[in-house]
Scaffold this motif. Structure first.
Motif, PDB file in Angstrom:
ATOM      1  N   GLY A   9       0.817  -1.202   0.000  1.00 26.89           N
ATOM      2  CA  GLY A   9       0.000   0.000   0.000  1.00 26.89           C
ATOM      3  C   GLY A   9       0.853   1.256   0.000  1.00 26.89           C
ATOM      4  O   GLY A   9       2.078   1.205   0.145  1.00 26.89           O
ATOM      5  N   GLY A  10       0.195   2.395  -0.177  1.00 28.25           N
ATOM      6  CA  GLY A  10       0.920   3.660  -0.181  1.00 28.25           C
ATOM      7  C   GLY A  10       0.083   4.781  -0.729  1.00 28.25           C
ATOM      8  O   GLY A  10      -1.132   4.656  -0.887  1.00 28.25           O
ATOM      9  N   ALA A  40     -13.289   1.924   3.565  1.00 22.53           N
ATOM     10  CA  ALA A  40     -13.018   3.354   3.653  1.00 22.53           C
ATOM     11  C   ALA A  40     -13.596   3.886   4.959  1.00 22.53           C
ATOM     12  O   ALA A  40     -14.511   3.292   5.526  1.00 22.53           O
ATOM     13  CB  ALA A  40     -13.628   4.074   2.459  1.00 22.53           C
ATOM     14  N   PRO A  41     -13.088   5.011   5.455  1.00 22.91           N
ATOM     15  CA  PRO A  41     -13.602   5.572   6.706  1.00 22.91           C
ATOM     16  C   PRO A  41     -15.105   5.794   6.647  1.00 22.91           C
ATOM     17  O   PRO A  41     -15.620   6.372   5.693  1.00 22.91           O
ATOM     18  CB  PRO A  41     -12.843   6.894   6.827  1.00 22.91           C
ATOM     19  N   GLY A  42     -15.802   5.295   7.661  1.00 23.56           N
ATOM     20  CA  GLY A  42     -17.233   5.497   7.746  1.00 23.56           C
ATOM     21  C   GLY A  42     -18.067   4.598   6.857  1.00 23.56           C
ATOM     22  O   GLY A  42     -19.290   4.745   6.802  1.00 23.56           O
ATOM     23  N   LYS A  43     -17.403   3.691   6.177  1.00 20.90           N
ATOM     24  CA  LYS A  43     -18.128   2.787   5.275  1.00 20.90           C
ATOM     25  C   LYS A  43     -17.927   1.336   5.688  1.00 20.90           C
ATOM     26  O   LYS A  43     -16.985   1.001   6.409  1.00 20.90           O
ATOM     27  CB  LYS A  43     -17.664   2.991   3.832  1.00 20.90           C
ATOM     28  N   THR A  91      -9.491   4.951  -2.374  1.00 18.82           N
ATOM     29  CA  THR A  91      -8.816   5.142  -1.101  1.00 18.82           C
ATOM     30  C   THR A  91      -9.507   4.346  -0.002  1.00 18.82           C
ATOM     31  O   THR A  91     -10.710   4.459   0.205  1.00 18.82           O
ATOM     32  CB  THR A  91      -8.795   6.635  -0.724  1.00 18.82           C
ATOM     33  N   ALA A  92      -8.738   3.504   0.680  1.00 23.68           N
ATOM     34  CA  ALA A  92      -9.291   2.627   1.724  1.00 23.68           C
ATOM     35  C   ALA A  92      -8.160   1.804   2.327  1.00 23.68           C
ATOM     36  O   ALA A  92      -7.036   1.808   1.818  1.00 23.68           O
ATOM     37  CB  ALA A  92     -10.342   1.688   1.138  1.00 23.68           C
ATOM     38  N   GLN A 115      -3.942  -7.868   8.440  1.00 30.34           N
ATOM     39  CA  GLN A 115      -4.069  -6.651   9.243  1.00 30.34           C
ATOM     40  C   GLN A 115      -4.442  -5.437   8.404  1.00 30.34           C
ATOM     41  O   GLN A 115      -4.817  -4.397   8.956  1.00 30.34           O
ATOM     42  CB  GLN A 115      -2.758  -6.379   9.999  1.00 30.34           C
ATOM     43  N   GLY A 116      -4.323  -5.551   7.098  1.00 32.05           N
ATOM     44  CA  GLY A 116      -4.701  -4.464   6.207  1.00 32.05           C
ATOM     45  C   GLY A 116      -3.518  -3.600   5.803  1.00 32.05           C
ATOM     46  O   GLY A 116      -2.520  -3.498   6.524  1.00 32.05           O
ATOM     47  N   THR A 117      -3.644  -2.969   4.650  1.00 31.70           N
ATOM     48  CA  THR A 117      -2.644  -2.019   4.165  1.00 31.70           C
ATOM     49  C   THR A 117      -3.370  -0.817   3.573  1.00 31.70           C
ATOM     50  O   THR A 117      -4.361  -0.966   2.860  1.00 31.70           O
ATOM     51  CB  THR A 117      -1.702  -2.680   3.137  1.00 31.70           C
ATOM     52  N   GLN A 118      -2.884   0.374   3.901  1.00 31.55           N
ATOM     53  CA  GLN A 118      -3.562   1.599   3.498  1.00 31.55           C
ATOM     54  C   GLN A 118      -3.207   1.961   2.056  1.00 31.55           C
ATOM     55  O   GLN A 118      -2.023   1.982   1.683  1.00 31.55           O
ATOM     56  CB  GLN A 118      -3.163   2.760   4.421  1.00 31.55           C
TER      57      GLN A 118
END
Length: 123
Positions: A9-10, A40-43, A91-92, A115-118
């Motif tokens: 991610g990046g 994504a934030p809030g979703k 973006t997420a 754990q996820g990657t941004q």
């Protein structure tokens, strides 16, 4: 147990590309489907793409079809998500998941998660 670790991610500008990797370890023979999801934030967490561990079948969300490609390297126990022509709405946090819950886009049917990657796409 199965451990999944995402990387790649990046921050990228709109129109750019990134390749995410999901490295699996542990009882990797215990699942047959690997998927990528994003949140994504809030979703809510949403399906992006999935592949059978054999690579015989793939599926994509409508929003990414034609831009993203999922693939796997069994020798490396790694699944990739090539993301091209990225858009700000991509973006997420991207998560890799694995399971035997069936050929499904439903997150709850996947037993193992990384754990996820941004991924951040600027306009």
């Amino acid at each position: 147990q199965v451990q999944l670790v995402e990387s790649g991610g990046g921050l990228v500008q709109a129109g750019g590309s990134l390749r995410l990797s999901c490295a699996a370890s542990g009882r990797t023979f215990s699942y047959s489907i690997v998927g990528w999801f994003r949140q994504a934030p809030g979703k809510e967490r949403e399906f992006v793409a999935r592949v059978t561990w054999s690579g015989s079948a793939t599926a994509y969300a409508d929003s990414v079809r034609g831009r993203f490609t999922i693939s796997r390297d069994n020798a490396k126990n790694t699944v990739y998500l090539q993301m091209n022509n990225l858009k700000p709405e991509d973006t997420a946090v991207y998560y890799c998941a694995a399971g035997n819950g069936g050929w499904s886009a439903t997150p709850s049917l996947y037993a193992y998660w990384g754990q996820g990657t941004q991924v951040t796409v600027s306009s």
